[in-house]
Write an enzyme that holds these catalytic residues in place. Structure first.
Site, mmCIF file in Angstrom:
data_model
loop_
_atom_site.group_PDB
_atom_site.id
_atom_site.type_symbol
_atom_site.label_atom_id
_atom_site.label_comp_id
_atom_site.label_asym_id
_atom_site.label_seq_id
_atom_site.Cartn_x
_atom_site.Cartn_y
_atom_site.Cartn_z
ATOM 1 N N CYS A 94 0.893 -1.150 -0.005
ATOM 2 C CA CYS A 94 0.112 0.176 0.023
ATOM 3 C C CYS A 94 0.979 1.201 -0.059
ATOM 4 C CB CYS A 94 -0.903 -0.255 1.372
ATOM 5 S SG CYS A 94 -1.945 1.436 1.473
ATOM 6 N N HIS A 136 -9.199 -3.540 -2.064
ATOM 7 C CA HIS A 136 -8.322 -3.030 -1.205
ATOM 8 C C HIS A 136 -8.576 -1.478 -1.084
ATOM 9 C CE1 HIS A 136 -3.861 -2.203 0.147
ATOM 10 N NE2 HIS A 136 -4.176 -0.758 -0.546
ATOM 11 N N GLU A 137 -8.888 -0.835 -2.411
ATOM 12 C CA GLU A 137 -9.103 0.516 -2.373
ATOM 13 C C GLU A 137 -10.588 1.028 -1.865
ATOM 14 O OE1 GLU A 137 -6.743 2.492 -3.086
ATOM 15 O OE2 GLU A 137 -5.357 0.899 -4.062
ATOM 16 N N HIS A 140 -10.057 1.406 1.909
ATOM 17 C CA HIS A 140 -9.517 2.974 2.202
ATOM 18 C C HIS A 140 -10.798 3.646 2.407
ATOM 19 C CE1 HIS A 140 -5.166 2.734 2.189
ATOM 20 N NE2 HIS A 140 -5.266 1.875 0.893
#
Length: 170
Positions: A94, A136-137, A140
Protein backbone atom coordinates in the site's frame (compact mmCIF):
# COMPACT_ATOMS: atom_id res chain seq x y z
CA UNK A 1 -1.41 18.22 -13.32
CA UNK A 2 0.16 17.97 -9.90
CA UNK A 3 1.41 15.29 -7.56
CA UNK A 4 -0.63 15.01 -4.37
CA UNK A 5 0.85 14.14 -0.95
CA UNK A 6 -0.06 10.59 0.12
CA UNK A 7 -1.04 10.10 3.76
CA UNK A 8 0.93 7.40 5.58
CA UNK A 9 -0.04 5.08 8.43
CA UNK A 10 -0.62 5.82 11.33
CA UNK A 11 -2.11 9.16 10.17
CA UNK A 12 -5.63 9.22 11.69
CA UNK A 13 -7.09 10.80 8.53
CA UNK A 14 -6.70 7.39 6.86
CA UNK A 15 -9.44 6.16 9.21
CA UNK A 16 -12.01 8.66 7.89
CA UNK A 17 -15.03 7.14 6.15
CA UNK A 18 -15.49 8.78 2.74
CA UNK A 19 -18.73 10.54 1.83
CA UNK A 20 -20.80 9.70 -1.25
CA UNK A 21 -20.30 12.02 -4.22
CA UNK A 22 -23.21 13.83 -5.82
CA UNK A 23 -23.43 12.81 -9.49
CA UNK A 24 -23.49 16.49 -10.54
CA UNK A 25 -20.02 17.00 -9.04
CA UNK A 26 -18.44 14.29 -11.21
CA UNK A 27 -18.35 16.33 -14.43
CA UNK A 28 -17.05 19.56 -12.87
CA UNK A 29 -13.60 20.78 -13.98
CA UNK A 30 -12.36 20.70 -10.37
CA UNK A 31 -13.33 17.04 -9.93
CA UNK A 32 -11.85 16.06 -13.30
CA UNK A 33 -8.59 17.81 -12.37
CA UNK A 34 -8.52 15.95 -9.05
CA UNK A 35 -8.94 12.64 -10.90
CA UNK A 36 -6.08 13.55 -13.26
CA UNK A 37 -3.87 14.50 -10.31
CA UNK A 38 -4.69 11.21 -8.55
CA UNK A 39 -3.70 9.20 -11.63
CA UNK A 40 -0.44 11.15 -11.93
CA UNK A 41 0.26 10.60 -8.21
CA UNK A 42 -0.52 6.88 -8.47
CA UNK A 43 1.64 6.33 -11.56
CA UNK A 44 4.51 8.36 -10.09
CA UNK A 45 4.48 6.48 -6.74
CA UNK A 46 4.36 3.88 -8.48
CA UNK A 47 1.14 2.10 -7.59
CA UNK A 48 -1.83 0.31 -9.15
CA UNK A 49 -4.58 1.96 -7.11
CA UNK A 50 -5.23 5.09 -5.09
CA UNK A 51 -8.29 6.00 -3.03
CA UNK A 52 -9.23 9.64 -2.49
CA UNK A 53 -8.88 9.10 1.27
CA UNK A 54 -5.15 8.47 0.78
CA UNK A 55 -4.69 12.02 -0.55
CA UNK A 56 -6.81 13.54 2.23
CA UNK A 57 -9.94 13.91 0.09
CA UNK A 58 -12.75 12.17 1.93
CA UNK A 59 -15.01 11.49 -1.01
CA UNK A 60 -16.01 8.03 -2.18
CA UNK A 61 -13.92 7.41 -5.29
CA UNK A 62 -10.70 5.77 -6.39
CA UNK A 63 -8.45 5.38 -9.42
CA UNK A 64 -6.99 2.04 -10.54
CA UNK A 65 -4.79 0.78 -13.36
CA UNK A 66 -3.45 -2.76 -12.97
CA UNK A 67 -2.13 -3.02 -16.55
CA UNK A 68 1.61 -3.48 -17.12
CA UNK A 69 1.60 -0.68 -19.71
CA UNK A 70 -0.39 1.69 -17.47
CA UNK A 71 -2.93 2.22 -20.24
CA UNK A 72 -6.16 0.91 -18.68
CA UNK A 73 -7.18 3.61 -16.19
CA UNK A 74 -10.40 3.06 -14.25
CA UNK A 75 -12.24 5.59 -12.09
CA UNK A 76 -14.72 4.15 -9.59
CA UNK A 77 -17.10 6.70 -8.05
CA UNK A 78 -19.41 5.60 -5.22
CA UNK A 79 -18.42 1.94 -5.79
CA UNK A 80 -20.55 -0.82 -4.33
CA UNK A 81 -19.76 -4.53 -4.45
CA UNK A 82 -22.97 -6.34 -5.38
CA UNK A 83 -21.58 -9.89 -5.67
CA UNK A 84 -18.53 -11.81 -4.42
CA UNK A 85 -17.30 -15.31 -5.11
CA UNK A 86 -14.45 -17.51 -3.98
CA UNK A 87 -11.43 -16.62 -1.94
CA UNK A 88 -7.87 -15.82 -2.86
CA UNK A 89 -4.74 -14.96 -0.89
CA UNK A 90 -2.73 -12.14 -2.42
CA UNK A 91 0.34 -10.38 -1.09
CA UNK A 92 -0.68 -6.75 -0.76
CA UNK A 93 1.23 -3.56 -0.32
CA UNK A 94 0.00 0.00 0.00
CA UNK A 95 1.23 3.49 -0.84
CA UNK A 96 0.05 4.56 2.63
CA UNK A 97 2.02 1.76 4.33
CA UNK A 98 5.32 1.96 2.42
CA UNK A 99 7.66 -1.01 2.34
CA UNK A 100 5.21 -3.38 4.05
CA UNK A 101 3.70 -6.41 2.34
CA UNK A 102 1.37 -9.03 3.81
CA UNK A 103 -0.91 -11.85 2.68
CA UNK A 104 -4.59 -10.89 2.70
CA UNK A 105 -7.54 -13.12 1.77
CA UNK A 106 -10.21 -11.47 -0.37
CA UNK A 107 -12.95 -12.55 -2.76
CA UNK A 108 -11.54 -14.00 -5.99
CA UNK A 109 -14.18 -12.42 -8.23
CA UNK A 110 -16.48 -9.50 -7.57
CA UNK A 111 -19.15 -7.53 -9.35
CA UNK A 112 -19.00 -3.81 -8.63
CA UNK A 113 -21.50 -1.07 -9.48
CA UNK A 114 -20.16 2.47 -9.75
CA UNK A 115 -20.25 5.75 -11.63
CA UNK A 116 -17.50 6.21 -14.19
CA UNK A 117 -15.54 9.38 -14.83
CA UNK A 118 -18.39 10.72 -16.99
CA UNK A 119 -20.98 10.08 -14.26
CA UNK A 120 -22.46 7.08 -16.08
CA UNK A 121 -23.67 4.06 -14.07
CA UNK A 122 -21.48 1.02 -14.77
CA UNK A 123 -21.23 -2.58 -13.60
CA UNK A 124 -18.01 -4.56 -13.86
CA UNK A 125 -17.16 -8.17 -13.08
CA UNK A 126 -13.54 -8.30 -11.95
CA UNK A 127 -11.21 -11.12 -11.03
CA UNK A 128 -7.66 -11.68 -9.85
CA UNK A 129 -5.52 -8.57 -9.33
CA UNK A 130 -8.24 -6.11 -10.38
CA UNK A 131 -10.73 -7.65 -7.91
CA UNK A 132 -8.12 -7.52 -5.14
CA UNK A 133 -7.21 -3.93 -5.94
CA UNK A 134 -10.86 -2.78 -6.00
CA UNK A 135 -11.50 -4.40 -2.60
CA UNK A 136 -8.28 -2.91 -1.18
CA UNK A 137 -9.11 0.62 -2.37
CA UNK A 138 -12.73 0.32 -1.21
CA UNK A 139 -11.41 -0.54 2.25
CA UNK A 140 -9.62 2.84 2.23
CA UNK A 141 -12.94 4.54 1.51
CA UNK A 142 -14.30 2.87 4.66
CA UNK A 143 -11.31 3.91 6.78
CA UNK A 144 -9.70 0.45 6.71
CA UNK A 145 -6.15 -0.55 5.82
CA UNK A 146 -4.88 -3.92 4.64
CA UNK A 147 -2.87 -4.25 7.85
CA UNK A 148 -6.18 -4.36 9.75
CA UNK A 149 -6.46 -7.94 8.49
CA UNK A 150 -3.24 -8.85 10.34
CA UNK A 151 -3.03 -10.15 13.89
CA UNK A 152 -2.47 -7.49 16.60
CA UNK A 153 1.12 -8.74 17.03
CA UNK A 154 1.93 -8.40 13.31
CA UNK A 155 0.23 -5.00 13.19
CA UNK A 156 2.42 -3.78 16.07
CA UNK A 157 5.51 -5.10 14.25
CA UNK A 158 4.44 -3.09 11.19
CA UNK A 159 4.00 0.04 13.31
CA UNK A 160 7.53 -0.36 14.75
CA UNK A 161 9.08 -1.06 11.35
CA UNK A 162 7.48 2.08 9.87
CA UNK A 163 8.62 4.20 12.83
CA UNK A 164 12.16 2.89 12.33
CA UNK A 165 12.01 3.66 8.58
CA UNK A 166 10.87 7.23 9.30
CA UNK A 167 13.69 7.69 11.81
CA UNK A 168 16.27 6.70 9.17
CA UNK A 169 14.76 9.08 6.60
CA UNK A 170 14.71 12.06 8.97
Amino acid sequence: MALLPILEFPDPRLRTKAALIDAAEVTTPAFQELVDNMFQTMYDAPGIGLAATQVDVHKRFMVIDVSEEKNEPHVFINPEIVAKDGGRVYQEGCLSVPGIFADVTRADTITVKYLDRDGQQQELEAGEVLATCIQHEMDHLDGKLFIDYLSPLKREMVRKKLAKQRKHVA
